[in-house]
Design a protein around this motif. Structure first.
Motif, PDB file in Angstrom:
ATOM      1  N   UNK A  13       0.821  -1.205   0.000  1.00 21.35           N
ATOM      2  CA  UNK A  13       0.000   0.000   0.000  1.00 21.35           C
ATOM      3  C   UNK A  13       0.857   1.258   0.000  1.00 21.35           C
ATOM      4  N   UNK A  14       1.936   1.262   0.766  1.00 22.88           N
ATOM      5  CA  UNK A  14       2.799   2.433   0.801  1.00 22.88           C
ATOM      6  C   UNK A  14       3.523   2.640  -0.516  1.00 22.88           C
ATOM      7  N   UNK A  15       3.815   1.559  -1.222  1.00 25.06           N
ATOM      8  CA  UNK A  15       4.494   1.712  -2.497  1.00 25.06           C
ATOM      9  C   UNK A  15       3.539   2.197  -3.582  1.00 25.06           C
ATOM     10  N   UNK A  16       2.257   1.829  -3.496  1.00 25.60           N
ATOM     11  CA  UNK A  16       1.274   2.263  -4.488  1.00 25.60           C
ATOM     12  C   UNK A  16       0.715   3.644  -4.141  1.00 25.60           C
ATOM     13  N   UNK A  17       0.415   3.877  -2.861  1.00 25.75           N
ATOM     14  CA  UNK A  17      -0.186   5.135  -2.411  1.00 25.75           C
ATOM     15  C   UNK A  17       0.729   5.822  -1.395  1.00 25.75           C
ATOM     16  N   UNK A  18       1.747   6.541  -1.853  1.00 27.12           N
ATOM     17  CA  UNK A  18       2.665   7.184  -0.903  1.00 27.12           C
ATOM     18  C   UNK A  18       2.065   8.407  -0.210  1.00 27.12           C
ATOM     19  N   UNK A  19       0.935   8.923  -0.726  1.00 27.95           N
ATOM     20  CA  UNK A  19       0.284  10.093  -0.139  1.00 27.95           C
ATOM     21  C   UNK A  19      -1.171   9.739   0.139  1.00 27.95           C
ATOM     22  N   UNK A  20      -1.627  10.086   1.349  1.00 28.32           N
ATOM     23  CA  UNK A  20      -2.997   9.809   1.758  1.00 28.32           C
ATOM     24  C   UNK A  20      -3.720  11.112   2.060  1.00 28.32           C
ATOM     25  N   UNK A  21      -5.033  11.088   1.902  1.00 29.78           N
ATOM     26  CA  UNK A  21      -5.858  12.202   2.337  1.00 29.78           C
ATOM     27  C   UNK A  21      -6.243  11.963   3.783  1.00 29.78           C
ATOM     28  N   UNK A  22      -5.825  12.846   4.661  1.00 34.23           N
ATOM     29  CA  UNK A  22      -6.118  12.693   6.085  1.00 34.23           C
ATOM     30  C   UNK A  22      -7.194  13.697   6.483  1.00 34.23           C
ATOM     31  N   UNK A  23      -8.209  13.213   7.171  1.00 30.43           N
ATOM     32  CA  UNK A  23      -9.282  14.074   7.653  1.00 30.43           C
ATOM     33  C   UNK A  23      -8.831  14.718   8.953  1.00 30.43           C
ATOM     34  N   UNK A  24      -9.051  16.027   9.052  1.00 29.88           N
ATOM     35  CA  UNK A  24      -8.728  16.766  10.269  1.00 29.88           C
ATOM     36  C   UNK A  24     -10.023  17.284  10.850  1.00 29.88           C
ATOM     37  N   UNK A  25     -10.316  16.888  12.075  1.00 27.19           N
ATOM     38  CA  UNK A  25     -11.533  17.371  12.725  1.00 27.19           C
ATOM     39  C   UNK A  25     -11.169  18.041  14.041  1.00 27.19           C
ATOM     40  N   UNK A  26     -11.983  19.021  14.392  1.00 23.29           N
ATOM     41  CA  UNK A  26     -11.820  19.736  15.663  1.00 23.29           C
ATOM     42  C   UNK A  26     -13.125  19.563  16.417  1.00 23.29           C
ATOM     43  N   UNK A  27     -13.038  19.018  17.612  1.00 24.29           N
ATOM     44  CA  UNK A  27     -14.209  18.729  18.440  1.00 24.29           C
ATOM     45  C   UNK A  27     -15.230  17.868  17.694  1.00 24.29           C
ATOM     46  N   UNK A  28     -14.745  16.928  16.891  1.00 23.67           N
ATOM     47  CA  UNK A  28     -15.610  15.978  16.226  1.00 23.67           C
ATOM     48  C   UNK A  28     -16.211  16.441  14.911  1.00 23.67           C
ATOM     49  N   UNK A  29     -15.909  17.662  14.485  1.00 20.73           N
ATOM     50  CA  UNK A  29     -16.450  18.167  13.225  1.00 20.73           C
ATOM     51  C   UNK A  29     -15.323  18.317  12.210  1.00 20.73           C
ATOM     52  N   UNK A  30     -15.542  17.803  11.012  1.00 19.70           N
ATOM     53  CA  UNK A  30     -14.516  17.867   9.971  1.00 19.70           C
ATOM     54  C   UNK A  30     -14.280  19.315   9.584  1.00 19.70           C
ATOM     55  N   UNK A  31     -13.021  19.733   9.669  1.00 27.39           N
ATOM     56  CA  UNK A  31     -12.657  21.112   9.360  1.00 27.39           C
ATOM     57  C   UNK A  31     -11.695  21.230   8.177  1.00 27.39           C
ATOM     58  N   UNK A  32     -10.990  20.140   7.859  1.00 27.24           N
ATOM     59  CA  UNK A  32      -9.999  20.209   6.786  1.00 27.24           C
ATOM     60  C   UNK A  32      -9.638  18.802   6.342  1.00 27.24           C
ATOM     61  N   UNK A  33      -9.023  18.723   5.186  1.00 29.06           N
ATOM     62  CA  UNK A  33      -8.447  17.476   4.677  1.00 29.06           C
ATOM     63  C   UNK A  33      -7.042  17.802   4.208  1.00 29.06           C
ATOM     64  N   UNK A  34      -6.087  17.029   4.683  1.00 25.38           N
ATOM     65  CA  UNK A  34      -4.686  17.245   4.322  1.00 25.38           C
ATOM     66  C   UNK A  34      -4.175  16.093   3.484  1.00 25.38           C
ATOM     67  N   UNK A  35      -3.303  16.393   2.548  1.00 28.59           N
ATOM     68  CA  UNK A  35      -2.589  15.363   1.813  1.00 28.59           C
ATOM     69  C   UNK A  35      -1.244  15.188   2.510  1.00 28.59           C
ATOM     70  N   UNK A  36      -1.035  14.036   3.117  1.00 33.64           N
ATOM     71  CA  UNK A  36       0.196  13.792   3.870  1.00 33.64           C
ATOM     72  C   UNK A  36       0.870  12.512   3.390  1.00 33.64           C
ATOM     73  N   UNK A  37       2.171  12.460   3.593  1.00 37.53           N
ATOM     74  CA  UNK A  37       2.913  11.253   3.256  1.00 37.53           C
ATOM     75  C   UNK A  37       2.490  10.131   4.195  1.00 37.53           C
ATOM     76  N   UNK A  38       2.477   8.929   3.675  1.00 40.00           N
ATOM     77  CA  UNK A  38       1.961   7.786   4.421  1.00 40.00           C
ATOM     78  C   UNK A  38       2.802   7.415   5.636  1.00 40.00           C
ATOM     79  N   UNK A  39       4.064   7.782   5.660  1.00 41.35           N
ATOM     80  CA  UNK A  39       4.933   7.344   6.745  1.00 41.35           C
ATOM     81  C   UNK A  39       5.072   8.368   7.870  1.00 41.35           C
ATOM     82  N   UNK A  40       4.226   9.398   7.911  1.00 41.29           N
ATOM     83  CA  UNK A  40       4.308  10.384   8.984  1.00 41.29           C
ATOM     84  C   UNK A  40       3.741   9.813  10.274  1.00 41.29           C
ATOM     85  N   UNK A  41       4.400  10.131  11.387  1.00 34.20           N
ATOM     86  CA  UNK A  41       3.900   9.663  12.674  1.00 34.20           C
ATOM     87  C   UNK A  41       3.007  10.737  13.299  1.00 34.20           C
TER      88      UNK A  41
END
Length: 79
Positions: A13-41
């Protein structure tokens, strides 16, 4: 998949999809979507989120009470 990881040292999966769309929510409500590298901690993703200008209105200068992190899926900040 296990064989692929044993041979190349990386999951398929990391070799095929090196970048993922990560959902960012504040207090349970979606506020943003970030494109981040798959290996970020968690600490690296937290740094991106806490410094995001788009999220400043909801986070402000408040210190998060709780951070819920699901790798390669979402991060929720509770303030």
């Amino acid at each position: 998949m296990k064989i692929f990881k044993q041979i190349l040292g990386v999951s398929i999966l990391l070799s095929i999809f090196p970048v993922f769309g990560m959902i960012v929510s504040v207090n349970g409500k979606v506020r943003d979507r970030l494109q981040v590298k798959a290996d970020l901690d968690q600490s690296q993703v937290e740094g991106l989120v806490m410094n995001s200008e788009k999220l400043k209105p909801w986070i402000g200068e408040n210190k998060p009470k709780k951070i819920i992190f699901v790798p390669n899926k979402l991060i929720n900040i509770v303030v």
